[in-house]
Design a protein around this motif. Structure first.
Motif, mmCIF file in Angstrom:
data_model
loop_
_atom_site.group_PDB
_atom_site.id
_atom_site.type_symbol
_atom_site.label_atom_id
_atom_site.label_comp_id
_atom_site.label_asym_id
_atom_site.label_seq_id
_atom_site.Cartn_x
_atom_site.Cartn_y
_atom_site.Cartn_z
ATOM 1 N N THR A 131 11.599 0.114 11.685
ATOM 2 C CA THR A 131 11.535 -0.384 10.306
ATOM 3 C C THR A 131 10.992 -1.808 10.290
ATOM 4 O O THR A 131 10.069 -2.133 9.527
ATOM 5 C CB THR A 131 12.938 -0.377 9.655
ATOM 6 O OG1 THR A 131 13.571 0.872 9.914
ATOM 7 C CG2 THR A 131 12.864 -0.633 8.169
ATOM 8 N N ALA A 183 14.782 7.970 3.528
ATOM 9 C CA ALA A 183 14.196 7.260 2.382
ATOM 10 C C ALA A 183 13.254 6.166 2.876
ATOM 11 O O ALA A 183 12.144 5.982 2.346
ATOM 12 C CB ALA A 183 15.300 6.657 1.524
ATOM 13 N N THR A 184 13.678 5.455 3.896
ATOM 14 C CA THR A 184 12.833 4.393 4.441
ATOM 15 C C THR A 184 11.541 4.986 4.990
ATOM 16 O O THR A 184 10.448 4.467 4.737
ATOM 17 C CB THR A 184 13.569 3.653 5.570
ATOM 18 O OG1 THR A 184 14.899 3.362 5.155
ATOM 19 C CG2 THR A 184 12.848 2.366 5.930
ATOM 20 N N ASN A 194 9.352 5.935 2.227
ATOM 21 C CA ASN A 194 8.744 4.750 1.615
ATOM 22 C C ASN A 194 7.592 4.204 2.443
ATOM 23 O O ASN A 194 6.544 3.853 1.908
ATOM 24 C CB ASN A 194 9.808 3.661 1.418
ATOM 25 C CG ASN A 194 10.409 3.733 0.020
ATOM 26 O OD1 ASN A 194 10.112 4.639 -0.727
ATOM 27 N ND2 ASN A 194 11.224 2.754 -0.317
ATOM 28 N N PHE A 238 3.877 3.904 1.184
ATOM 29 C CA PHE A 238 3.283 2.581 1.067
ATOM 30 C C PHE A 238 2.025 2.462 1.921
ATOM 31 O O PHE A 238 1.002 1.903 1.493
ATOM 32 C CB PHE A 238 4.290 1.500 1.460
ATOM 33 C CG PHE A 238 3.718 0.110 1.307
ATOM 34 C CD1 PHE A 238 3.517 -0.707 2.409
ATOM 35 C CD2 PHE A 238 3.346 -0.354 0.070
ATOM 36 C CE1 PHE A 238 2.986 -1.971 2.269
ATOM 37 C CE2 PHE A 238 2.809 -1.622 -0.087
ATOM 38 C CZ PHE A 238 2.627 -2.437 1.020
ATOM 39 N N VAL A 283 7.598 4.009 -4.385
ATOM 40 C CA VAL A 283 8.293 3.274 -3.317
ATOM 41 C C VAL A 283 9.293 2.307 -3.941
ATOM 42 O O VAL A 283 10.452 2.213 -3.527
ATOM 43 C CB VAL A 283 7.276 2.507 -2.453
ATOM 44 C CG1 VAL A 283 7.971 1.462 -1.594
ATOM 45 C CG2 VAL A 283 6.475 3.455 -1.606
ATOM 46 N N VAL A 341 12.377 4.096 -5.381
ATOM 47 C CA VAL A 341 13.315 4.523 -4.331
ATOM 48 C C VAL A 341 14.126 3.329 -3.864
ATOM 49 O O VAL A 341 15.363 3.382 -3.777
ATOM 50 C CB VAL A 341 12.540 5.163 -3.164
ATOM 51 C CG1 VAL A 341 13.464 5.382 -1.994
ATOM 52 C CG2 VAL A 341 11.913 6.472 -3.599
ATOM 53 N N ALA A 342 13.448 2.213 -3.613
ATOM 54 C CA ALA A 342 14.128 1.019 -3.110
ATOM 55 C C ALA A 342 15.084 0.455 -4.149
ATOM 56 O O ALA A 342 16.204 0.055 -3.833
ATOM 57 C CB ALA A 342 13.095 -0.028 -2.712
ATOM 58 N N SER A 361 16.154 -2.011 1.497
ATOM 59 C CA SER A 361 15.742 -1.770 0.109
ATOM 60 C C SER A 361 15.228 -3.043 -0.531
ATOM 61 O O SER A 361 14.223 -3.029 -1.237
ATOM 62 C CB SER A 361 16.910 -1.193 -0.704
ATOM 63 O OG SER A 361 17.937 -2.155 -0.814
ATOM 64 N N PHE A 371 11.753 -3.660 0.664
ATOM 65 C CA PHE A 371 10.789 -2.781 0.003
ATOM 66 C C PHE A 371 10.463 -3.273 -1.398
ATOM 67 O O PHE A 371 9.318 -3.226 -1.841
ATOM 68 C CB PHE A 371 11.325 -1.333 -0.073
ATOM 69 C CG PHE A 371 10.962 -0.516 1.120
ATOM 70 C CD1 PHE A 371 11.956 0.063 1.895
ATOM 71 C CD2 PHE A 371 9.639 -0.330 1.480
ATOM 72 C CE1 PHE A 371 11.614 0.825 3.000
ATOM 73 C CE2 PHE A 371 9.296 0.420 2.592
ATOM 74 C CZ PHE A 371 10.292 1.004 3.366
ATOM 75 N N ALA A 409 6.866 -4.175 -2.945
ATOM 76 C CA ALA A 409 6.315 -3.686 -4.216
ATOM 77 C C ALA A 409 5.887 -4.857 -5.098
ATOM 78 O O ALA A 409 4.794 -4.852 -5.680
ATOM 79 C CB ALA A 409 7.353 -2.828 -4.934
#
Lengths: 146, 828
Positions: free
Chosen positions: B56, B132-133, B136, B140, B162, B165-166, B194, B197, B201
């Motif tokens: 990550t 989820a990560t 994303n 992304f 993305v 979700v975050a 999160s 992320f 964004a």
């Protein structure tokens, strides 16, 4: 027969002398009265001033009129001549060195009978005078005397 | 103003983007350091939180780099390639991790670069990022790739997903709504992940300048709709679950009831049998006969009811044989009683306590079962409670989100509306200004005289709803001139509709002189006090100077509006004044120039007239003495011929000749100057006809020669007839003169084609000609190439010709050869 008078209105003494000489040379033996300015000319014609008590029946045969005159201008003299019934018929020959068209036009308009330019060449001048004399004094029928 | 704030805000936006990207990069970097140097604090950023996975962090580092690359100026290829590389790496990390979840494969990605201790918090697979990560990062990375290929719209959509979700995960943590951040048994997205992320964004959206009001309004609506949908879905989902929960609770109660029933049935049976054993009365066996079947049934029922619970099944498996044994025992007991009597049973059975043991076992098993079911019920209850709590929280969360987004949308719409209305007002204002400007400019152009001031003032008065006004200018002496001051305004203005001049010294201190002196607007909504007598009363006025390049050129004054003058009025008048300033200035200058030009014209005319009379008098006065000289010289020759000798006579002749020559010169000079001054009247002139008539005249003068004239026909030209006659007279006359030594001569007049369709006319003779060496002197005034003895003339002829040709805008030149003739060319 009465002698015909020529009235010469000329302010320049040289021109006066030369004109008279020219006349003499051409055997024009008329009496020449000289007026040295416009006023004098009118005095003569209307019997005023110096010429008071002049016999106004003796009018000139022809008037040789210069335009550039002191006191009273030539054209004005002409105007006065033509305005007075005693003199209105008298032949007036404008004899001037001016070549200006306006003078020419005005001269005729005001009733001059003829317009002659004085040439510088004396010979020509003499010739001009001779022809003048011949014409106006001999050939031309002068208007009847009033 | 709009443009300024746009660039300002866009600068701020870019700064935000850069900052967010940098933050992402730093977070990733710190975690990486944490992993490499094995410092747990760094791995989870915030202490006591789950650590961020290595992959990550790596993906975040690459994302940060890609986002920062957006801000490098220039369109260089290497930037785009590098961005694509980072995007590809991010996509790879995310995609592979995500596919591991979906297809249940292990690519060995999670522990590739670093090893995580097993048993780490909330980790389904050690080292693996939450689904989820992964999702994303996949999206992304794809968004970045699409962006680099200019598919901005799709990229934006991906980044929004993305972000959602975050944000959901983040809010889930915030509101403790676990559904939002954890999906089943899998690793949940960590709080810091999160947040990072969300930063990604923000950075992307600001970099692509997505954040404008339109965007927020539109997304606000979508968010509200989604929130409602979310609430709906979760409520439905929850209702379903509640129903199920109730069902399962009911089910458990059922089981419990059955168990209790079973136990009681067994007890009844036992009691019955005991009664029988004691009394031998068969009546006591009633329950046994009644319940004997039902016990079997009950057991089967229980087995069915607890079929989903392996524990209970096992219990039932234990129970059944015991029950069976018990029943066998009861049978034995019954038979024993029937056959052998009570004493036998007491001795056989009660001593061995077998019956009791069976009962105890049954009781204990059933007790276990009951406990089990109770435990189950408790768990289910708790779960149900928890999910209700969750539902409530989700609903509240959804409700708040939709409320907030709707509120935001509402206020933004209000703002947009306001902005639009303001823009409309501004537009209308500027349109109005434009119309006024056009009107005024029109007046300036179409009205050439002073009436213009009145017209302009009228427009201004209409626009500003004022009854009276003044529009004046400063003349070059610094006096204030008002062409619009009329008697209606001030009785002192003696002549109506005539302009009024205020000399500089008499200005005084009222508002308009002040406005002019101080170069600023002076306005007041009160009654004016310092008005001269006979002036109408002034209530409310604006005095505004018209300033061009820092200097006051004029002034507007408006007065007596029905209502107060406000900022808008002043702005409008100022706009008009600014617009008028250069025009007024130009107009004043033009008027000034016009006046000057007229003056110059008059001066020129006067000069001409003076020259005219001067020439006249000069020629006249110069001639008289010449006449005398010539006359008396001749008189001398004639009258004193005998007293002068030949030499003397010769001298006198020379004197006479010179005199005559001088007279000629004077005449020529006069003629030349008259030609320059004469007015030209343009007509179509037939040169051929002119030449013909001149030629025939010339021929008449010299009959002793044979002169042939060759004249082309139909030569017409545009010019002054009189002057052109003089030209031809001179040229043909010259031709005649200079061929006079030849008994036969040929003189031509014709034309040649010239360039740009203008014909070249020429006069050619075959006479004396001239040396081209001296061609330059030909056209000079009084210049001669031959002596007076050879050919007469003063040398003015060609100068005259040249002057006339030049007045027609043409050229004249000559070619010649000595004794072979000359040709004179001219154009017009």
């Amino acid at each position: 027969m009465e002698k015909k008078i020529i009235l010469l209105v000329e302010d320049n003494p040289d021109d006066e002398l030369l004109t008279i000489r020219a006349l003499k040379q051409n055997n024009i033996k008329n009496e020449v009265i000289v007026a040295h300015d416009g006023a004098e000319a009118l005095d003569f014609l209307f019997g005023t001033g110096v010429y008071t008590n002049r016999d106004l029946r003796k009018m000139p045969e022809v008037i040789l009129l210069d335009l550039n005159l002191p006191k009273v201008d030539g054209l004005e003299v002409l105007q006065r001549i033509r305005a007075d019934e005693r003199t209105e018929l008298l032949p007036v020959v404008i004899l001037t060195s001016s070549r200006e068209e306006s003078d020419l036009i005005n001269g005729y308009k005001l009733g001059a009978n003829s317009y002659i330019r004085k040439p510088v060449d004396f010979k020509q001048f003499t010739e001009a005078v001779r022809q003048l004399g011949l014409y106006w004094l001999v050939l031309n029928e002068s208007p009847p005397k009033r | 103003m709009g443009n300024q704030s746009l660039s300002h805000s866009s600068n701020k936006v870019l700064k935000v983007s850069k900052a967010a990207a940098l933050l992402v990069l730093i977070i990733g970097f710190i975690v990486l350091l944490g992993w490499i140097l094995d410092i747990p604090v760094l791995k989870s950023i915030l202490p006591n939180f789950v650590s961020m996975k290595f992959n990550t962090a790596l993906a975040f580092v690459f994302s940060g780099v890609a986002l920062l690359l957006f801000h490098i100026e220039g369109n260089k290829i290497w930037i785009r390639q590098l961005t694509r590389l980072c995007a590809a790496i991010v996509t790879l990390i995310g995609g592979l991790s995500f596919f591991q979840y979906i297809f249940g494969i292990d690519f060995g990605l999670d522990q590739l670069l670093i090893r995580e201790a097993p048993g780490a918090l909330n980790t389904s697979h050690p080292g693996r990022m939450s689904p989820a990560t992964a999702f994303n990062f996949l999206f992304f990375g794809m968004a970045l790739l699409l962006d680099s290929w200019r598919k901005l719209l799709t990229a934006r959509v991906l980044v929004i997903i993305v972000a959602f979700v975050a944000i959901f995960a983040f809010l889930g943590y915030l509101l403790d709504v676990s559904t939002l951040y954890s999906i089943g048994p899998y690793t949940s997205m960590a709080l810091h992940t999160s947040i990072t992320f969300i930063l990604i964004a923000i950075s992307y959206m600001s970099a692509r300048k997505v954040f404008n009001y339109q965007f927020i309004i539109r997304s606000g609506f979508w968010v509200a709709i989604l929130a409602f949908a979310f609430i709906g879905v979760t409520s439905y989902w929850n209702t379903v679950r509640q129903t199920e929960d109730i069902k399962s609770v009911t089910h458990t109660r059922n089981v419990l009831q059955k168990l209790t029933e079973f136990l009681s049935d067994i007890k009844d049976v036992e009691t019955g049998v005991r009664g029988f054993v004691i009394t031998g009365d068969e009546q006591y066996l009633e329950p046994y006969y009644a319940k004997y079947d039902s016990i079997e049934t009950l057991i089967n029922e229980l087995r069915g009811l607890t079929s989903d619970n392996p524990h209970q099944q096992r219990n039932i498996d234990l129970l059944e044989p015991i029950v069976k044994n018990k029943i066998v025992f009861i049978h034995e007991t019954m038979n024993l009683r029937k056959t052998k009597g009570l004493k036998a049973i007491v001795i056989e059975q009660y001593n061995s306590l077998r019956g009791k043991r069976f009962m105890d076992e049954i009781r204990s098993i059933v007790g276990t079962m009951i406990n089990e079911e109770n435990k189950l019920m408790m768990i289910r209850n708790k779960k149900s409670q928890l999910s209700s709590l969750n539902t409530i929280r989700t609903t509240i969360f959804g409700g708040i989100i939709s409320f907030i987004s709707l509120a935001v949308v509402f206020f933004l719409l209000l703002r947009e509306n306001r902005v639009r209305r303001q823009a409309e007002v501004a537009l209308r204002k500027s349109e109005r200004k434009l119309t006024i400007r056009n009107k005024i400019a029109n007046i300036f152009i179409t009205i050439p005289d002073e009436g213009m001031y009145e017209e302009v003032l009228q427009v201004v008065l209409d626009v500003l709803e004022s009854k009276y006004g003044v529009f004046g200018y400063l003349d070059n002496r610094g006096d204030f001139v008002v062409p619009t001051m009329t008697q209606s305004i001030w009785e002192k203005c003696q002549v109506p509709d005539k302009k009024f001049v205020f000399p500089h010294e008499t200005w005084g201190d009222s508002s308009w002189p002040q406005a002019i002196r101080e170069k600023r607007t002076i306005y007041s909504n009160d009654l004016s006090t310092n008005i001269p007598q006979g002036h109408i009363s002034i209530n409310r006025h604006i005095s505004l100077p018209i300033i061009q390049k820092g200097e006051v050129v004029g002034l507007f004054q408006v007065a007596n509006k029905e209502s107060d003058y406000d900022e808008d009025d002043i702005e409008l008048l100022n706009d008009i004044a600014n617009h008028i300033a250069p025009i007024l200035n130009a107009r004043l200058q033009r008027d000034r120039q016009e006046r000057e030009r007229k003056q110059a014209e008059i001066a020129l005319e006067n000069a001409n007239k003076e020259l005219e009379s001067f020439s006249y008098s000069v020629s006249h006065d110069l001639r008289a003495p010449l006449r005398s000289i010539d006359g008396f010289s001749l008189a001398l020759l004639e009258d004193c011929a005998d007293k002068i000798d030949e030499t003397g006579k010769d001298y006198l002749n020379r004197i006479r000749l010179s005199t005559q020559r001088m007279a000629q010169l004077i005449d020529d000079m006069l003629k030349l100057s008259r030609i320059t001054r004469m007015e030209m009247r343009r007509n179509t002139v037939d040169l051929s006809a002119l030449a013909e008539s001149l030629a025939s005249e010339l021929q008449k003068t010299e009959t002793d020669r044979q002169v042939e004239f060759v004249i082309s026909n139909g030569l017409t030209v545009d010019g002054d007839e009189h002057l052109l006659r003089i030209v031809l007279d001179n040229l043909l006359g010259n031709a005649m003169k200079y061929t006079s030594k030849h008994p036969r001569a040929r003189i031509e007049f014709g034309s040649l084609p010239g360039d740009d369709s203008k014909p070249i006319f020429y006069v050619r003779d075959d006479g004396a000609g001239f040396d081209m060496k001296y061609a330059g002197k030909l056209f000079g005034a009084f210049q001669r190439l031959h002596s007076a003895a050879e050919f007469s003339g003063t040398g003015i002829g060609l100068a005259t010709v040249q002057r006339i040709i030049h007045r027609h805008g043409g050229r004249v030149w000559a070619e010649g050869k000595l004794n072979e003739g000359a040709t004179f060319y001219f154009t017009l």
